[in-house]
Motif scaffolding. Structure first.
Motif, PDB file in Angstrom:
ATOM      1  N   UNK A 455       0.834  -1.205   0.000  1.00  0.00           N
ATOM      2  CA  UNK A 455       0.000   0.000   0.000  1.00  0.00           C
ATOM      3  C   UNK A 455       0.867   1.253   0.000  1.00  0.00           C
ATOM      4  N   UNK A 456       1.938   1.245   0.769  1.00  0.00           N
ATOM      5  CA  UNK A 456       2.832   2.411   0.790  1.00  0.00           C
ATOM      6  C   UNK A 456       3.495   2.610  -0.575  1.00  0.00           C
ATOM      7  N   UNK A 457       3.833   1.508  -1.232  1.00  0.00           N
ATOM      8  CA  UNK A 457       4.424   1.611  -2.566  1.00  0.00           C
ATOM      9  C   UNK A 457       3.419   2.188  -3.556  1.00  0.00           C
ATOM     10  N   UNK A 468      -8.459   6.879  -3.036  1.00  0.00           N
ATOM     11  CA  UNK A 468      -9.442   7.001  -4.102  1.00  0.00           C
ATOM     12  C   UNK A 468      -9.030   6.268  -5.374  1.00  0.00           C
ATOM     13  N   UNK A 469      -7.729   6.066  -5.566  1.00  0.00           N
ATOM     14  CA  UNK A 469      -7.256   5.402  -6.782  1.00  0.00           C
ATOM     15  C   UNK A 469      -6.595   4.058  -6.473  1.00  0.00           C
ATOM     16  N   UNK A 470      -6.921   3.493  -5.319  1.00  0.00           N
ATOM     17  CA  UNK A 470      -6.448   2.159  -4.944  1.00  0.00           C
ATOM     18  C   UNK A 470      -7.655   1.239  -4.784  1.00  0.00           C
ATOM     19  N   UNK A 471      -7.586   0.085  -5.433  1.00  0.00           N
ATOM     20  CA  UNK A 471      -8.626  -0.935  -5.289  1.00  0.00           C
ATOM     21  C   UNK A 471      -7.986  -2.183  -4.705  1.00  0.00           C
ATOM     22  N   UNK A 472      -8.497  -2.658  -3.581  1.00  0.00           N
ATOM     23  CA  UNK A 472      -7.915  -3.818  -2.899  1.00  0.00           C
ATOM     24  C   UNK A 472      -8.825  -5.031  -3.062  1.00  0.00           C
ATOM     25  N   UNK A 473      -8.227  -6.153  -3.397  1.00  0.00           N
ATOM     26  CA  UNK A 473      -8.949  -7.424  -3.444  1.00  0.00           C
ATOM     27  C   UNK A 473      -8.064  -8.485  -2.801  1.00  0.00           C
ATOM     28  N   UNK A 474      -8.661  -9.569  -2.381  1.00  0.00           N
ATOM     29  CA  UNK A 474      -7.904 -10.694  -1.839  1.00  0.00           C
ATOM     30  C   UNK A 474      -8.329 -11.955  -2.560  1.00  0.00           C
ATOM     31  N   UNK A 475      -7.342 -12.645  -3.140  1.00  0.00           N
ATOM     32  CA  UNK A 475      -7.647 -13.884  -3.849  1.00  0.00           C
ATOM     33  C   UNK A 475      -7.789 -15.039  -2.857  1.00  0.00           C
ATOM     34  N   UNK A 526      -4.386  -3.528  -5.692  1.00  0.00           N
ATOM     35  CA  UNK A 526      -3.642  -4.304  -4.699  1.00  0.00           C
ATOM     36  C   UNK A 526      -4.298  -5.673  -4.560  1.00  0.00           C
ATOM     37  N   UNK A 527      -3.538  -6.730  -4.830  1.00  0.00           N
ATOM     38  CA  UNK A 527      -4.065  -8.096  -4.733  1.00  0.00           C
ATOM     39  C   UNK A 527      -3.324  -8.817  -3.616  1.00  0.00           C
ATOM     40  N   UNK A 528      -4.001  -9.040  -2.529  1.00  0.00           N
ATOM     41  CA  UNK A 528      -3.395  -9.743  -1.409  1.00  0.00           C
ATOM     42  C   UNK A 528      -3.495 -11.248  -1.639  1.00  0.00           C
ATOM     43  N   UNK A 529      -2.412 -11.963  -1.267  1.00  0.00           N
ATOM     44  CA  UNK A 529      -2.369 -13.430  -1.423  1.00  0.00           C
ATOM     45  C   UNK A 529      -2.674 -13.827  -2.863  1.00  0.00           C
ATOM     46  N   UNK A 530      -1.960 -13.230  -3.796  1.00  0.00           N
ATOM     47  CA  UNK A 530      -2.282 -13.414  -5.221  1.00  0.00           C
ATOM     48  C   UNK A 530      -2.175 -14.867  -5.651  1.00  0.00           C
ATOM     49  N   UNK A 531      -1.279 -15.634  -5.029  1.00  0.00           N
ATOM     50  CA  UNK A 531      -1.125 -17.019  -5.476  1.00  0.00           C
ATOM     51  C   UNK A 531      -2.103 -17.981  -4.806  1.00  0.00           C
ATOM     52  N   UNK A 532      -3.076 -17.453  -4.038  1.00  0.00           N
ATOM     53  CA  UNK A 532      -4.122 -18.320  -3.499  1.00  0.00           C
ATOM     54  C   UNK A 532      -5.192 -18.628  -4.552  1.00  0.00           C
ATOM     55  N   UNK A 533      -5.290 -17.788  -5.558  1.00  0.00           N
ATOM     56  CA  UNK A 533      -6.269 -18.030  -6.605  1.00  0.00           C
ATOM     57  C   UNK A 533      -5.705 -18.880  -7.728  1.00  0.00           C
ATOM     58  N   UNK A 534      -6.574 -19.450  -8.519  1.00  0.00           N
ATOM     59  CA  UNK A 534      -6.170 -20.129  -9.751  1.00  0.00           C
ATOM     60  C   UNK A 534      -5.960 -19.023 -10.788  1.00  0.00           C
ATOM     61  N   UNK A 535      -4.710 -18.600 -10.961  1.00  0.00           N
ATOM     62  CA  UNK A 535      -4.449 -17.353 -11.668  1.00  0.00           C
ATOM     63  C   UNK A 535      -4.873 -17.391 -13.130  1.00  0.00           C
ATOM     64  N   UNK A 536      -4.662 -18.492 -13.801  1.00  0.00           N
ATOM     65  CA  UNK A 536      -5.106 -18.583 -15.195  1.00  0.00           C
ATOM     66  C   UNK A 536      -6.620 -18.468 -15.276  1.00  0.00           C
ATOM     67  N   UNK A 576      -1.775  -0.103 -12.578  1.00  0.00           N
ATOM     68  CA  UNK A 576      -0.658  -0.882 -12.049  1.00  0.00           C
ATOM     69  C   UNK A 576      -1.201  -1.945 -11.096  1.00  0.00           C
ATOM     70  N   UNK A 577      -0.546  -3.090 -11.076  1.00  0.00           N
ATOM     71  CA  UNK A 577      -0.944  -4.183 -10.195  1.00  0.00           C
ATOM     72  C   UNK A 577       0.179  -4.461  -9.205  1.00  0.00           C
ATOM     73  N   UNK A 578      -0.144  -4.473  -7.925  1.00  0.00           N
ATOM     74  CA  UNK A 578       0.802  -4.868  -6.885  1.00  0.00           C
ATOM     75  C   UNK A 578       0.192  -6.054  -6.151  1.00  0.00           C
ATOM     76  N   UNK A 579       0.855  -7.191  -6.205  1.00  0.00           N
ATOM     77  CA  UNK A 579       0.372  -8.378  -5.519  1.00  0.00           C
ATOM     78  C   UNK A 579       1.307  -8.774  -4.387  1.00  0.00           C
ATOM     79  N   UNK A 580       0.791  -9.541  -3.439  1.00  0.00           N
ATOM     80  CA  UNK A 580       1.624 -10.103  -2.384  1.00  0.00           C
ATOM     81  C   UNK A 580       1.533 -11.616  -2.450  1.00  0.00           C
ATOM     82  N   UNK A 581       2.631 -12.278  -2.096  1.00  0.00           N
ATOM     83  CA  UNK A 581       2.690 -13.728  -2.221  1.00  0.00           C
ATOM     84  C   UNK A 581       3.410 -14.299  -1.004  1.00  0.00           C
ATOM     85  N   UNK A 582       2.732 -15.177  -0.292  1.00  0.00           N
ATOM     86  CA  UNK A 582       3.320 -15.864   0.857  1.00  0.00           C
ATOM     87  C   UNK A 582       3.859 -17.202   0.380  1.00  0.00           C
ATOM     88  N   UNK A 583       5.174 -17.346   0.375  1.00  0.00           N
ATOM     89  CA  UNK A 583       5.785 -18.556  -0.163  1.00  0.00           C
ATOM     90  C   UNK A 583       5.819 -19.698   0.839  1.00  0.00           C
TER      91      UNK A 583
END
Length: 709
Positions: A455-457, A468-475, A526-536, A576-583
């Motif tokens: 979010x800071x980035x 106002x120009x940030x949209x947050x979702x969680x996969x 902002x996509x939190x936990x981006x690799x939790x979804x079936x990305x394709x 722009x897309x910023x995702x987070x990934x917990x490995x």
């Protein structure tokens, strides 16, 4: 036979590739192996003309040269503008298209003060080594180490024999391979940048390098030149921004059209066709000027010589000029050194590639361009305007409003103050990568602040703190294309009361619509936990559309559901897309290769024991110093144990955010707070890690228990 991957030279950072490729082909096909004295003479001639040829090459005491050494003439450590000077001169000499749309690009340099690839000092026939380098050069320039017909044995033999030359190591040699075939070869250090540091050893053999190269291709299928840029930007500061200079088109703008038609700018100063391109110092310029203007006042001499000094000596290839016209200010890139234009009264000239943007009116208030001055560096305000118009910088640096009448400007200093535990260089690297790729993933173990930093980035990218120009979702595992992009959703018909399916846009389409209607501002998903979804499954056709060079209407596609808003849809450049990934999540699978190459990746690590975290604990909390030392020492030891465990690795480390107390300190005592963190946050996490070895989990957690009062 495998075909060479096409390079998108419309991307400025890749526009160097056609020139390098064409020069390599020319050296091979036009018989320059047999014309080595001409190549040596060419470098000496360029050096004598004042071009920035490295000293060892312009003073080469022999008349033989290999092609790697010749390429090193413009790929040794030097500024971007100096490299551009040499390339433009070589393009003229070899009658090649220069192909450069930007002077700022990232290639590994030879990294040695002596950029020569053969050792002529030894008492033996060095010409054999030179001929061998020509053999290697010809093989590598067209080789495909991932093709079925690649002769691995021959390649290994060529490399090993090249490495027998004193002063040539795989780092230097692989840099040269990248210069001439960047689609298929990488420098050894760049390959190392793909993997964890210090994992690649004993690579100074052809066989080891080939194995590393193929490992790099398996780890990251993107074009190698994209990987090179990403690793470079992550580890280096960028080249300085080009400067912007004002050059007037003659008195009363008489020469503006002439300069536009002839793709140049020029100056006169009544010097009667004196060629200033041969002058190398301001003192010499003053002497020439005073010879032609013996009666000028000291003030006039000083002012005019300063302008000549700027035009002749200080303006660099790759800088930009602005030229005031009657209705607009023209602007373009400087692409040549000074030269003499004999058929014009404005004799001393520089070639300019006028920007396409000049066809659109660039309006700069007249008071920002000083009157009665021919050459002058412009103000910061004008510089920002011109560089933004030419795509050199893309951030909106203007101060905006947060909606409450207060300024909400946000910069790197503001981000650091918000306890992101990152230094300035790391933040700059992340921001550069995000601007270049437009899609970024912050990855790392639990507790390193991925979501917080994301979010800071986003604020930093936008230049202001605004939601106002940030949209947050969680996969999550059930998240779908219809949830993210859009589709037919159930609804109740108001007239009949029957269940119907209606087209409905998802949050991503809503962001894109807002961005298309607000092209001056950046919008972030902002996509939190981006690799939790079936990305394709979630991204669908966005797989292509989110690429940085596909953000244009001509790449638009028909959506699976059709709405009034979007018939043909494309992703705007300002999204722009910023995702987070917990490995460390065992339930997740890795991101597939098609998705991976669309994103840049930044690793975030625990900061225990590092200055940025220890200083914060000392300066921002009232935590006892003994407890601070305890946390840093014990957590470093725990993370080392985790990293060495065969069933785990560094991705399962424990992050520092677990030990960031509330701003006002804990409500109870420090010892109780610390014990609660261990017992109710760290111990359950370790039990999850060592789910099949609970004794190990409890033993490691017990080691962390507080022993300070």
């Amino acid at each position: 036979m495998s075909t060479r991957r096409e390079v998108n030279v419309n991307r400025p950072e890749h526009s160097w590739i056609p020139f390098y490729r064409e020069l390599a082909r020319t050296l091979i096909e036009d018989g320059w192996r047999e014309r080595q004295p001409e190549l040596v003479g060419m470098l000496k001639e360029m050096g004598a003309a004042g071009l920035p040829v490295p000293k060892p090459l312009r003073e080469l005491p022999v008349d033989h040269i290999d092609p790697f050494t010749f390429f090193a003439a413009f790929n040794s450590k030097m500024s971007s503008s100096h490299r551009a000077e040499l390339i433009l001169d070589l393009a003229r000499r070899f009658e090649l298209e220069d192909g450069l749309k930007s002077v700022v690009y990232y290639v590994p340099d030879a990294r040695f003060d002596n950029s020569i690839f053969f050792n002529w000092n030894e008492q033996m026939d060095y010409t054999d080594r030179i001929q061998h380098h020509w053999d290697t050069f010809e093989f590598v320039s067209n080789a495909n180490p991932f093709g079925d017909r690649f002769d691995s044995a021959k390649f290994v033999d060529l490399v090993d024999r090249s490495l027998d030359v004193r002063g040539v190591r795989i780092s230097k040699l692989s840099s040269a391979f990248y210069w001439i075939n960047p689609e298929r070869f990488l420098q050894r250090e760049t390959i190392n940048g793909i993997f964890e540091p210090n994992t690649l050893k004993d690579t100074d053999t052809g066989d080891a390098y080939l194995r590393l190269l193929r490992s790099a291709r398996g780890a990251d299928p993107r074009p190698f030149f994209e990987i090179n840029d990403e690793v470079y930007l992550r580890d280096h500061d960028p080249s300085p921004l080009p400067k912007v200079w004002m050059v007037r088109g003659g008195q009363k703008r008489h020469a503006v059209q002439e300069f536009l038609v002839q793709n140049r700018v020029g100056i006169a100063f009544d010097l009667q066709h004196v060629d200033l391109s041969t002058i190398g110092t301001k003192r010499e310029l003053r002497k020439v000027y005073q010879e032609h203007h013996p009666h000028d006042s000291a003030q006039s001499v000083g002012q005019n010589v300063s302008q000549l000094d700027d035009f002749v000596l200080n303006v660099q290839i790759g800088d930009f000029v602005v030229m005031p016209g009657d209705e607009q200010t023209h602007h373009g890139m400087v692409i040549s050194r000074p030269y003499l234009e004999k058929e014009s009264p404005y004799t001393n000239s520089r070639k300019i590639r006028w920007s396409d943007a000049s066809k659109q009116k660039l309006l700069i208030p007249s008071h920002l361009l000083p009157p009665q001055i021919t050459v002058r560096i412009v103000s910061d305000e004008v510089q920002q305007t011109v560089l933004r118009a030419n795509g050199i910088i893309r951030d909106d640096a203007s101060v905006k409003n947060d909606g409450n009448g207060e300024k909400a400007e946000y910069d790197i200093t503001a981000m650091i103050k918000e306890d992101v535990f990152l230094n300035t260089q790391k933040i700059k690297s992340m921001l550069r990568l995000l601007r270049m790729k437009k899609n970024l993933i912050l990855q790392g173990p639990p507790g390193v602040g991925k979501t917080f930093i994301g979010r800071k980035l986003a604020y930093l990218l936008m230049g202001e703190r605004t939601e106002q120009r940030i949209t947050s979702v969680q996969f999550h595992q059930a998240y779908s294309y219809e949830d993210f992009v859009g589709g037919f959703r159930p609804a109740v018909d108001e007239d009949s009361g029957q269940m119907v399916f209606e087209p409905k846009d998802g949050p991503f389409l809503e962001v894109c619509e807002k961005a298309q209607n607000d092209p001056e501002n950046k919008h972030v998903v902002l996509i939190d936990e981006i690799n939790r979804g079936n990305l394709s499954r979630v991204f669908g056709e966005l797989l292509m559309l989110i690429e940085a060079d596909k953000r244009k209407p001509e790449f638009g596609v028909k959506l699976q559901h059709r709405t009034e808003k979007f018939d043909t849809f494309f992703v705007p450049e300002n999204v722009y897309i910023i995702g987070t990934m917990n490995l460390a999540d065992r339930s997740l699978t890795g991101m597939n290769v098609a998705m991976r190459r669309r994103f840049g990746f930044v690793d975030l690590e625990p900061q225990f024991g590092k200055k940025v975290f220890t200083d914060w604990l000392r300066d921002k909390t009232m935590m006892p110093s003994a407890m601070q030392d305890d946390i840093n020492a014990k957590m470093q030891a725990l993370n080392t144990t985790i990293a060495k465990d065969p069933s785990l690795d560094h991705n399962y480390a424990v992050g520092h955010s677990f030990f960031c107390p509330p701003p006002d300190g804990p409500s109870g005592g420090w010892k109780e707070w610390y014990a609660d963190v261990i017992e109710y946050e760290i111990r359950p996490l370790l039990r999850e890690y060592w789910f099949d070895a609970p004794d190990t989990a409890n033993r490691e957690a017990d080691k962390l228990l507080p022993d300070v009062s």
